[in-house]
Design a protein around this motif. Structure first.
Motif, PDB file in Angstrom:
ATOM      1  N   ASN A  19       0.977  -0.914   0.207  1.00 34.39           N
ATOM      2  CA  ASN A  19       0.420  -0.144  -0.573  1.00 34.39           C
ATOM      3  C   ASN A  19       0.883   1.133   0.089  1.00 34.39           C
ATOM      4  OD1 ASN A  19      -2.225  -0.646   0.054  1.00 34.39           O
ATOM      5  ND2 ASN A  19      -2.890  -1.856   1.992  1.00 34.39           N
ATOM      6  N   ARG A  38       2.354   1.824  -3.480  1.00 34.78           N
ATOM      7  CA  ARG A  38       1.962   2.452  -4.853  1.00 34.78           C
ATOM      8  C   ARG A  38       1.725   3.882  -3.853  1.00 34.78           C
ATOM      9  NH1 ARG A  38      -1.948  -1.159  -2.910  1.00 34.78           N
ATOM     10  NH2 ARG A  38      -2.132  -3.069  -4.546  1.00 34.78           N
ATOM     11  N   LYS A  89       6.859   6.252  -9.902  1.00 34.08           N
ATOM     12  CA  LYS A  89       7.262   5.645 -10.257  1.00 34.08           C
ATOM     13  C   LYS A  89       7.149   5.535 -11.706  1.00 34.08           C
ATOM     14  CE  LYS A  89       4.415   2.111  -8.308  1.00 34.08           C
ATOM     15  NZ  LYS A  89       4.349   3.562  -7.014  1.00 34.08           N
ATOM     16  N   ASP A 102      -4.496   2.945 -15.140  1.00 37.96           N
ATOM     17  CA  ASP A 102      -4.509   1.917 -14.411  1.00 37.96           C
ATOM     18  C   ASP A 102      -2.376   2.283 -13.960  1.00 37.96           C
ATOM     19  OD1 ASP A 102      -6.350   0.245 -14.778  1.00 37.96           O
ATOM     20  OD2 ASP A 102      -5.865  -1.105 -16.296  1.00 37.96           O
ATOM     21  N   LEU A 103      -1.991   2.404 -15.162  1.00 38.11           N
ATOM     22  CA  LEU A 103      -0.433   3.050 -14.437  1.00 38.11           C
ATOM     23  C   LEU A 103      -0.406   4.040 -12.730  1.00 38.11           C
ATOM     24  CD1 LEU A 103       0.839   2.360 -17.779  1.00 38.11           C
ATOM     25  CD2 LEU A 103       1.454   0.864 -16.189  1.00 38.11           C
ATOM     26  N   ASP A 157      -1.677   3.648 -10.171  1.00 36.38           N
ATOM     27  CA  ASP A 157      -0.582   2.520  -9.206  1.00 36.38           C
ATOM     28  C   ASP A 157       1.073   3.481  -8.624  1.00 36.38           C
ATOM     29  OD1 ASP A 157       0.885   0.164  -8.066  1.00 36.38           O
ATOM     30  OD2 ASP A 157       1.993  -0.090 -10.225  1.00 36.38           O
ATOM     31  N   THR A 212       7.539  -3.895 -15.931  1.00 33.17           N
ATOM     32  CA  THR A 212       5.854  -4.973 -15.669  1.00 33.17           C
ATOM     33  C   THR A 212       6.388  -5.883 -16.610  1.00 33.17           C
ATOM     34  OG1 THR A 212       4.623  -3.053 -16.290  1.00 33.17           O
ATOM     35  CG2 THR A 212       4.666  -3.245 -14.595  1.00 33.17           C
ATOM     36  N   ARG A 252       0.913  -6.595 -17.609  1.00 34.63           N
ATOM     37  CA  ARG A 252       0.486  -7.183 -16.506  1.00 34.63           C
ATOM     38  C   ARG A 252      -0.478  -7.478 -16.231  1.00 34.63           C
ATOM     39  NH1 ARG A 252      -2.042  -1.970 -17.081  1.00 34.63           N
ATOM     40  NH2 ARG A 252      -1.163  -1.990 -18.641  1.00 34.63           N
ATOM     41  N   CYS A 274       0.464  -8.780 -13.140  1.00 41.02           N
ATOM     42  CA  CYS A 274       1.276  -7.604 -11.522  1.00 41.02           C
ATOM     43  C   CYS A 274       1.298  -6.510 -11.590  1.00 41.02           C
ATOM     44  CB  CYS A 274       2.630  -8.060 -11.967  1.00 41.02           C
ATOM     45  SG  CYS A 274       3.467  -7.387 -13.737  1.00 41.02           S
ATOM     46  N   SER A 275       2.007  -5.246 -11.201  1.00 46.79           N
ATOM     47  CA  SER A 275       2.230  -4.241 -11.107  1.00 46.79           C
ATOM     48  C   SER A 275       3.462  -3.215 -11.067  1.00 46.79           C
ATOM     49  CB  SER A 275       1.137  -3.347 -10.346  1.00 46.79           C
ATOM     50  OG  SER A 275       1.550  -3.558  -8.877  1.00 46.79           O
ATOM     51  N   SER A 303       4.313  -1.122  -8.388  1.00 41.62           N
ATOM     52  CA  SER A 303       4.222  -1.584  -6.756  1.00 41.62           C
ATOM     53  C   SER A 303       4.513  -3.187  -6.598  1.00 41.62           C
ATOM     54  CB  SER A 303       2.885  -0.668  -6.541  1.00 41.62           C
ATOM     55  OG  SER A 303       2.668  -0.046  -6.949  1.00 41.62           O
ATOM     56  N   GLY A 304       3.591  -3.963  -6.967  1.00 43.18           N
ATOM     57  CA  GLY A 304       3.676  -5.666  -7.132  1.00 43.18           C
ATOM     58  C   GLY A 304       4.988  -5.754  -6.966  1.00 43.18           C
TER      59      GLY A 304
END
Length: 362
Positions: free
Chosen positions: A8, A11, A15, A94-95, A98, A299, A302, A307-308, A310-311
């Motif tokens: 969390n 995020r 990045k 989505d990016l 994140d 990534t 994804r 994945c992301s 952050s992940g």
């Protein structure tokens, strides 16, 4: 006091993403919606959660060729201008959600001509989608910038045509060129005319190299083709010897890559799926970062890798203990290595990235 490192909080960190495939990052529900609109009936599932799991499991084979087969479905539903624009806009949303503040998203225009679209129509539709996504993100109070990389498929014979397309749209945020697809049997030197043209035009390019194939692929990409960055580049570790006492010896190619600061677009989760690494803890990114290669974290796909950004950072934190300073280093590496102008890179580093990490470091 430093903010604790977890998924969390990661995020919240700014990045930068340099290696992300547009057709590998669709939302599962979007795949279903577009398939219905196109009359495409080959999807293995009609439920979004089940379809997302299928993509991940199908890509978990340990084979690059099998991994690439999953794209048959996403490419099939992206054959109209409306579909391309929707996927591009959702990619941006989505990016940004994140915490990505700058991304270079790539795709191969030649894959989206089954419905009769011209290459120019395809590029314009994607660019329109990216700009719409940026507007939506800005309206929500966030900031992100998207640059586009146009890929040529290395097994086809259209690289010069796509290189010319990239140059034609470089004033419309197409920031560079790439070749993608299976490495074995299709060395980058098959595309020398395209790379020579790009150099003459002062255009930027990266090359997928050193993912499923070894050091010769990397050597050709750099020394014959003049690649500015290496897509993956994970097999450069084959030119590094680590003795039992921990001393490290770099071969001439590895030394050259490190000394010249050639960026490595590393994609940890994807590499595990394609067999380029056996586990996150054994991923060469640990050694390469320790040796201060110009490592970046990415990534790749994804959807397929589930994945992301952050992940990926969270997984590296767990495997190697990386903290905020390490993540900032990876992020600044990526921003320095991007294909936008120097002033623009510097502004994002000084005004967005460093302040963002300073707040997390406390």
């Amino acid at each position: 006091m430093s903010t604790p490192v977890n998924l969390n909080t990661i995020r919240q960190a700014p990045k930068v993403l340099l290696h992300d495939h547009l057709d590998g990052g669709l939302r599962p529900q979007t795949v279903i919606d577009l398939a219905q609109a196109a009359g495409y009936s080959e999807l293995p599932h009609e439920d979004a959660a089940e379809l997302g799991n299928w993509f991940r499991e199908a890509a978990d084979s340990g084979s690059l060729e099998r991994y690439l087969e999953t794209f048959a479905h996403t490419v099939a539903v992206m054959q109209t201008e409306e579909a391309l624009a929707r996927v591009a806009a959702e990619c941006v949303e989505d990016l940004a959600a994140d915490g990505v503040v700058y991304a270079e998203v790539r795709y191969a225009p030649e894959l989206f001509q089954d419905g009769g679209l011209t290459l120019d129509q395809i590029v314009q539709a994607v660019q329109d989608g990216f700009r719409e996504g940026e507007r939506r993100v800005a309206a929500a109070g966030k900031r992100i910038r998207i640059g586009t990389l146009l890929c040529a498929m290395r097994q086809n014979a259209r690289s010069t045509e796509i290189a010319e397309l990239a140059v034609r749209y470089r004033d419309a945020e197409v920031v560079g060129f790439d070749i993608a697809g299976p490495e074995a049997g299709f060395p980058p030197t098959r595309n020398l005319d395209a790379f020579e043209y790009l150099r003459q035009q002062n255009a930027h390019f990266t090359i997928h190299a050193g993912e499923a194939f070894g050091l010769p692929s990397i050597w050709e990409a750099i020394q014959h083709c003049g690649a500015e960055r290496l897509g993956h580049g994970v097999r450069i570790v084959d030119d590094i010897k680590v003795d039992e006492d921990g001393s490290v010896h770099l071969g001439r190619l590895a030394s050259y890559v490190r000394d010249r600061r050639i960026p490595l677009e590393m994609c940890p989760s994807s590499n595990l799926q394609t067999g380029a690494a056996r586990s996150m803890a054994e991923h060469p990114i640990g050694l390469l970062a320790k040796l201060r290669f110009r490592v970046t974290v990415n990534t790749d796909n994804r959807l397929m890798s589930h994945c992301s950004m952050s992940g990926e950072f969270a997984a590296l934190h767990e495997a190697f203990g990386y903290g905020w300073e390490d993540m900032q280093w990876f992020t600044v590496n990526a921003m320095k290595s991007s294909f936008i102008g120097f002033d623009e890179r510097l502004e994002l580093i000084n005004d967005v990235i460093k302040p963002g990490y300073a707040a997390l470091l406390g």
